[in-house]
Design a protein around this motif. Structure first.
Motif, PDB file in Angstrom:
ATOM      1  N   PHE A  84      76.443  -2.456 -49.667  1.00 41.19           N
ATOM      2  CA  PHE A  84      75.744  -1.440 -50.462  1.00 41.19           C
ATOM      3  C   PHE A  84      76.230  -1.439 -51.906  1.00 41.19           C
ATOM      4  N   ASP A  85      75.308  -1.068 -52.808  1.00 43.20           N
ATOM      5  CA  ASP A  85      75.732  -0.858 -54.192  1.00 43.20           C
ATOM      6  C   ASP A  85      76.174   0.598 -54.361  1.00 43.20           C
ATOM      7  N   GLN A  86      76.537   0.970 -55.575  1.00 43.91           N
ATOM      8  CA  GLN A  86      77.096   2.311 -55.810  1.00 43.91           C
ATOM      9  C   GLN A  86      76.091   3.433 -55.586  1.00 43.91           C
ATOM     10  N   TYR A  87      74.791   3.079 -55.536  1.00 45.76           N
ATOM     11  CA  TYR A  87      73.759   4.099 -55.321  1.00 45.76           C
ATOM     12  C   TYR A  87      73.342   4.197 -53.848  1.00 45.76           C
ATOM     13  N   GLY A  88      74.026   3.441 -52.976  1.00 43.46           N
ATOM     14  CA  GLY A  88      73.705   3.487 -51.553  1.00 43.46           C
ATOM     15  C   GLY A  88      72.552   2.591 -51.149  1.00 43.46           C
ATOM     16  N   PHE A 114      78.287   5.090 -49.708  1.00 38.77           N
ATOM     17  CA  PHE A 114      77.631   5.158 -48.397  1.00 38.77           C
ATOM     18  C   PHE A 114      76.988   6.522 -48.164  1.00 38.77           C
ATOM     19  N   SER A 115      77.597   7.577 -48.687  1.00 36.72           N
ATOM     20  CA  SER A 115      77.030   8.924 -48.513  1.00 36.72           C
ATOM     21  C   SER A 115      75.673   9.041 -49.203  1.00 36.72           C
ATOM     22  N   LYS A 116      75.432   8.208 -50.215  1.00 36.11           N
ATOM     23  CA  LYS A 116      74.137   8.224 -50.899  1.00 36.11           C
ATOM     24  C   LYS A 116      73.069   7.511 -50.068  1.00 36.11           C
ATOM     25  N   PHE A 117      73.510   6.568 -49.211  1.00 37.11           N
ATOM     26  CA  PHE A 117      72.558   5.914 -48.300  1.00 37.11           C
ATOM     27  C   PHE A 117      72.154   6.878 -47.188  1.00 37.11           C
ATOM     28  N   ASN A 118      73.159   7.555 -46.611  1.00 38.81           N
ATOM     29  CA  ASN A 118      72.907   8.476 -45.506  1.00 38.81           C
ATOM     30  C   ASN A 118      74.037   9.492 -45.461  1.00 38.81           C
ATOM     31  N   PHE A 174      71.615   3.521 -36.563  1.00 36.52           N
ATOM     32  CA  PHE A 174      72.542   4.515 -37.130  1.00 36.52           C
ATOM     33  C   PHE A 174      71.826   5.808 -37.518  1.00 36.52           C
ATOM     34  N   LYS A 175      70.671   5.668 -38.130  1.00 42.33           N
ATOM     35  CA  LYS A 175      69.929   6.849 -38.607  1.00 42.33           C
ATOM     36  C   LYS A 175      69.487   7.767 -37.469  1.00 42.33           C
ATOM     37  N   THR A 176      69.396   7.235 -36.251  1.00 46.17           N
ATOM     38  CA  THR A 176      68.909   8.041 -35.120  1.00 46.17           C
ATOM     39  C   THR A 176      70.041   8.630 -34.279  1.00 46.17           C
ATOM     40  N   ILE A 177      71.288   8.242 -34.571  1.00 47.10           N
ATOM     41  CA  ILE A 177      72.418   8.692 -33.749  1.00 47.10           C
ATOM     42  C   ILE A 177      72.715  10.170 -34.017  1.00 47.10           C
ATOM     43  N   LYS A 178      72.839  10.928 -32.948  1.00 48.40           N
ATOM     44  CA  LYS A 178      73.016  12.380 -33.066  1.00 48.40           C
ATOM     45  C   LYS A 178      74.325  12.741 -33.760  1.00 48.40           C
ATOM     46  N   ASN A 179      75.425  12.137 -33.325  1.00 50.48           N
ATOM     47  CA  ASN A 179      76.735  12.461 -33.889  1.00 50.48           C
ATOM     48  C   ASN A 179      77.448  11.187 -34.341  1.00 50.48           C
ATOM     49  N   ALA A 180      77.652  11.053 -35.628  1.00 46.42           N
ATOM     50  CA  ALA A 180      78.370   9.903 -36.186  1.00 46.42           C
ATOM     51  C   ALA A 180      79.591  10.415 -36.938  1.00 46.42           C
ATOM     52  N   ILE A 181      80.742   9.803 -36.670  1.00 46.96           N
ATOM     53  CA  ILE A 181      81.999  10.231 -37.290  1.00 46.96           C
ATOM     54  C   ILE A 181      82.591   9.048 -38.045  1.00 46.96           C
ATOM     55  N   ILE A 212      79.868  13.023 -40.054  1.00 44.88           N
ATOM     56  CA  ILE A 212      81.102  13.773 -40.290  1.00 44.88           C
ATOM     57  C   ILE A 212      82.100  12.811 -40.922  1.00 44.88           C
ATOM     58  N   LEU A 213      82.807  13.256 -41.945  1.00 47.56           N
ATOM     59  CA  LEU A 213      83.802  12.409 -42.609  1.00 47.56           C
ATOM     60  C   LEU A 213      85.207  12.917 -42.328  1.00 47.56           C
ATOM     61  N   VAL A 214      86.070  12.009 -41.899  1.00 43.44           N
ATOM     62  CA  VAL A 214      87.502  12.305 -41.771  1.00 43.44           C
ATOM     63  C   VAL A 214      88.203  11.423 -42.804  1.00 43.44           C
ATOM     64  N   THR A 215      88.877  12.054 -43.766  1.00 41.49           N
ATOM     65  CA  THR A 215      89.470  11.294 -44.856  1.00 41.49           C
ATOM     66  C   THR A 215      90.814  11.896 -45.241  1.00 41.49           C
ATOM     67  N   ASP A 216      91.376  11.418 -46.354  1.00 39.54           N
ATOM     68  CA  ASP A 216      92.666  11.958 -46.789  1.00 39.54           C
ATOM     69  C   ASP A 216      92.566  12.589 -48.176  1.00 39.54           C
ATOM     70  N   GLU A 217      93.653  13.234 -48.562  1.00 35.77           N
ATOM     71  CA  GLU A 217      93.717  13.967 -49.825  1.00 35.77           C
ATOM     72  C   GLU A 217      93.475  13.034 -51.023  1.00 35.77           C
ATOM     73  N   ALA A 218      94.053  11.841 -50.971  1.00 37.24           N
ATOM     74  CA  ALA A 218      93.935  10.897 -52.093  1.00 37.24           C
ATOM     75  C   ALA A 218      92.478  10.509 -52.334  1.00 37.24           C
ATOM     76  N   ALA A 219      91.761  10.180 -51.252  1.00 37.94           N
ATOM     77  CA  ALA A 219      90.345   9.808 -51.383  1.00 37.94           C
ATOM     78  C   ALA A 219      89.516  11.006 -51.839  1.00 37.94           C
ATOM     79  N   ALA A 220      89.788  12.172 -51.262  1.00 31.96           N
ATOM     80  CA  ALA A 220      89.018  13.379 -51.586  1.00 31.96           C
ATOM     81  C   ALA A 220      89.117  13.727 -53.068  1.00 31.96           C
ATOM     82  N   ILE A 221      90.333  13.722 -53.593  1.00 32.54           N
ATOM     83  CA  ILE A 221      90.546  14.068 -55.009  1.00 32.54           C
ATOM     84  C   ILE A 221      89.819  13.068 -55.917  1.00 32.54           C
TER      85      ILE A 221
END
Length: 341
Positions: free
Chosen positions: A277-281, A319-323, A297-304, A327-336
């Protein structure tokens, strides 16, 4: 009033106390990782003067958190317990719930969970990420779940921290992808089998490399056993997956020069399921991938999605711009870093 609320109030009223707590925690954590370790080494690793470090070491010894030996400094049993306990309070000390809300709003995701620290530079934080992801995944596992999981070190860590969950009916665990040419322990097949054992579930394996040419791929897809697994993959209703940096994943896949050149020239950011993916998803490259597709992927009820570390910030954002139906599980460094993008 519980301890977490007290810590939250303390952080707002006397933040300098939290600063001291953090400094001593960092010292204890470095000792834990490198013991026995000398004062000079400790001072260098933490960017402190030797004089300041000597003062801190003397105080930690008075508190019975460390032993001082001729070979260097080591943690006492109490010190080991304290390091673990402090790490578990970081969610409140650092007000990570606020970070989660901001990140969820920015990426427009279903839910965000953030663990403290930088998982790329801190083993404690990396295992914390695995624990948090494992807890969330376990909550979604019910009767009749068809669970797909991808490969990689983060997925392996998540499964290692998964608690057993017995007594559920009709569970099926599947590798969501074919295998990359990498260590057996972090291949999707191995991770799926290990997860199935913890859940007392059935599992199927996908005995097919993920980077074959089209002709070889079509031959294998027509194999009855492989075709059966590919059909089951379309029924996945709970998916656990990671995200990769486009350049790094192309190298791991042993992609040809044409792919590497396109990633460079078009500044591709993210990779998952064999798509780049490019930066725009926008999807710019689709490899000869085996397993879950983006349409699935687009049809899956729960994706983590479990992805963390400051180097993954742009990847997650793209990736969030694509879809954004995950649910996202990440860390403080990435979040900031994401919030600054």
């Amino acid at each position: 009033m519980d301890i977490d609320k007290i810590l939250e109030i303390q952080n707002k009223i006397v933040p300098e106390t939290v600063g001291l707590l953090m400094r001593r925690y960092e010292i204890l954590k470095i000792i834990s990782s490198f013991e026995p370790v000398g004062r000079r080494t400790l001072a260098n690793k933490l960017g402190m003067s030797e004089r300041t470090m000597r003062t801190e070491i003397d105080r930690l010894k008075e508190l019975n958190l460390i032993h001082i030996h001729s070979a260097g400094v080591k943690l006492t049993d109490m010190g080991i317990d304290i390091v673990s306990e402090v790490h578990n309070t970081f969610y409140y000390i650092k007000n990570l719930s606020d970070l989660e809300i901001k990140l969820k709003d920015k990426l427009k995701l279903k839910r965000v969970a953030v663990v403290a620290g930088d998982t790329e530079n801190d083993l404690y934080a990396f295992h914390d990420l695995g624990k948090k992801a494992a807890e969330i995944v376990l909550d979604f596992i019910k009767n009749d779940t068809v669970l797909g999981i991808t490969g990689g070190t983060t997925m392996a860590c998540t499964v290692n921290h998964m608690k057993s969950k017995k007594g559920l009916k009709n569970l099926l665990v599947l590798p969501a992808r074919g295998g990359l040419s990498e260590e057996l322990e972090i291949q999707a097949n191995t991770i799926a089998a290990n997860l199935a054992e913890k859940l007392d579930a059935r599992y199927k394996l996908l005995h097919i490399p993920d980077n074959l040419d089209k002709e070889g791929l079509n031959v294998l897809k027509n194999n009855k056993l492989i075709n059966e697994v590919l059909e089951d993959i379309k029924k996945i209703n709970l998916l656990v997956f990671g995200l990769g940096n486009a350049k790094k994943m192309a190298v791991r896949r042993k992609s040809d020069k044409e792919v590497l050149s396109k990633i460079e020239s078009e500044n591709l950011i993210a990779e998952t399921f064999g798509y780049f993916f490019d930066q725009y998803g926008n999807v710019k490259i689709e490899t000869n991938s085996v397993g879950i597709t983006l349409d699935n992927f687009k049809t899956i009820k729960n994706a983590i999605c479990v992805a963390a570390g400051s180097s993954k910030a742009e990847t997650i954002y793209a990736f969030s711009k694509f879809n954004n139906n995950f649910i996202l599980v990440t860390d403080e460094a990435a979040a900031i870093k994401i919030l600054k993008l």
